[in-house]
Motif scaffolding. Structure first.
Motif, mmCIF file in Angstrom:
data_model
loop_
_atom_site.group_PDB
_atom_site.id
_atom_site.type_symbol
_atom_site.label_atom_id
_atom_site.label_comp_id
_atom_site.label_asym_id
_atom_site.label_seq_id
_atom_site.Cartn_x
_atom_site.Cartn_y
_atom_site.Cartn_z
ATOM 1 N N THR A 122 0.835 -1.184 0.000
ATOM 2 C CA THR A 122 0.000 0.000 0.000
ATOM 3 C C THR A 122 0.876 1.241 0.000
ATOM 4 N N ASN A 176 1.333 5.338 1.553
ATOM 5 C CA ASN A 176 1.015 6.504 2.391
ATOM 6 C C ASN A 176 0.091 6.206 3.569
ATOM 7 N N GLU A 177 -0.338 4.971 3.725
ATOM 8 C CA GLU A 177 -1.130 4.555 4.873
ATOM 9 C C GLU A 177 -0.570 3.248 5.408
ATOM 10 N N HIS A 189 -1.349 0.356 8.185
ATOM 11 C CA HIS A 189 -2.297 -0.218 9.142
ATOM 12 C C HIS A 189 -1.523 -1.093 10.117
ATOM 13 N N ASN A 198 -6.307 7.193 14.229
ATOM 14 C CA ASN A 198 -5.489 7.630 13.102
ATOM 15 C C ASN A 198 -4.387 8.538 13.616
ATOM 16 N N ILE A 249 2.249 10.868 6.052
ATOM 17 C CA ILE A 249 1.931 9.452 6.239
ATOM 18 C C ILE A 249 0.848 9.339 7.289
ATOM 19 N N LEU A 250 -0.011 8.351 7.124
ATOM 20 C CA LEU A 250 -1.103 8.112 8.061
ATOM 21 C C LEU A 250 -0.975 6.692 8.589
ATOM 22 N N ILE A 258 -2.840 3.933 10.742
ATOM 23 C CA ILE A 258 -4.186 3.599 11.204
ATOM 24 C C ILE A 258 -4.072 2.396 12.132
ATOM 25 N N ARG A 292 -8.256 4.516 0.242
ATOM 26 C CA ARG A 292 -7.311 5.390 0.941
ATOM 27 C C ARG A 292 -7.903 6.773 1.204
ATOM 28 N N THR A 322 -6.299 9.794 1.321
ATOM 29 C CA THR A 322 -5.734 10.957 0.639
ATOM 30 C C THR A 322 -5.123 10.567 -0.694
#
Length: 306
Positions: free
Chosen positions: A117, A119-120, A122, A170, A188-189, A191, A254, A256
């Motif tokens: 994936t 930029n995210e 998990h 988040n 970056i996120l 979760i 996603r 963003t």
């Protein structure tokens, strides 16, 4: 979204915050003490110039105090620092749970399960994860303030950090090392989910790309596969070897676009496809000179990628 170093939710980040606040408190107390003593001396021993002040030579007790005091304070801070280092950066004792690769200007995340994936990240709550950091081009710096320490991602020199979240939520992060024109939009996120939700997310991510059924969606898929998009982006098996740009297999899930520069909505996606350089100047995605019908077809296709 929580993105403050003052609001940590992991043992690693809490140890760093507590060390900082303790050091800041000690330094502030020393500053106040020195300021008060200087002020007192200026008032108490001021001279009108009529006579020389009394010359006092030597004060063994005072000299011992101002030598021993700072030494003891430094030793105490050293112990606190060593303790914080052991909590926030213990030795890595296993293979990574996720590999994060910095690119100009986005983040790629790869899991041992095969999930890829962008930029995210998990993560399951309540588990300390080993994150392997790499860079594909220049020096980047991975930092999610609420979850852990900063760490540079250096080309050719992979390293690791620990990442942990005690609470679902988040958590925002960024690149903290200047890396080029769009350094500010390399967000970056993270979760954090319950272990059950994380397992379900991985299961969905490992599912194949959406089946193409509608006419507009089929046209969008054909447009994607016939243009240079597929040379950089992967969707399912298409462009599987591409590592130059984010994997788009589940793009519609996603939050963003462009590593945080836009919210992921159909309107913003269309705007991005029309002229990515206007949105994120200097990014490596060229203006493909798409017609409005091609943009509409691509948006219809991308919105099925869940």
């Amino acid at each position: 979204m929580r993105d403050s170093a003052w609001d940590p939710v992991s043992p690693q980040a809490i140890a760093i915050r507590d060390l900082f606040t303790t050091s800041l408190t000690v330094c502030a107390a020393i500053f106040v003490l020195v300021t008060v003593l200087i002020g007192y001396c200026m008032v108490r021993f001021r001279s009108d110039g009529a006579r020389e002040p009394v010359q006092v030579e030597g004060h063994k007790g005072l000299e011992i105090a101002w030598t021993a005091g700072p030494i003891l304070i430094l030793i105490w801070l050293l112990v606190l620092t060593a303790r914080a280092m052991s909590v926030s950066d213990p030795p890595v004792d296993r293979e990574p749970d996720v590999t994060v690769i910095g690119h100009q200007w986005w983040w790629e995340a790869r899991y041992p399960s095969g999930v890829v994936t962008a930029n995210e990240i998990h993560i399951p709550t309540g588990k300390a994860l080993v994150v392997r950091l790499e860079s594909a081009d220049v020096i980047h710096d991975f930092w999610v303030p609420g979850l852990g320490r900063k760490m540079d991602a250096v080309p050719g020199r992979p390293t690791s950090i620990w990442l942990e979240a005690d609470q679902p939520g988040n958590y925002g992060g960024t690149c903290a090392e200047y890396c080029g024109a769009q350094h500010a939009w390399m967000r970056i996120l993270v979760i954090a989910e319950t272990p059950e939700e994380f397992s379900e997310w991985q299961r969905r991510q490992l599912s194949p790309a959406a089946m193409v059924t509608e006419v507009a969606v089929a046209r969008g898929a054909a447009t994607f596969n016939s243009m240079t998009c597929v040379k950089c982006h992967a969707i399912g098996d298409a462009g599987q070897g591409a590592r130059f740009a984010p994997d788009l297999t589940h793009l519609a899930t996603r939050a963003t676009l462009g590593a945080g520069v836009l919210e992921n909505t159909p309107a913003n996606l269309a705007q991005w496809l029309r002229d990515p350089q206007q949105i994120k100047a200097g990014s490596h995605m060229p203006d493909a000179q798409l017609s409005e019908s091609q943009v509409a077809d691509l948006v219809a296709y991308f919105e099925t990628l869940r």
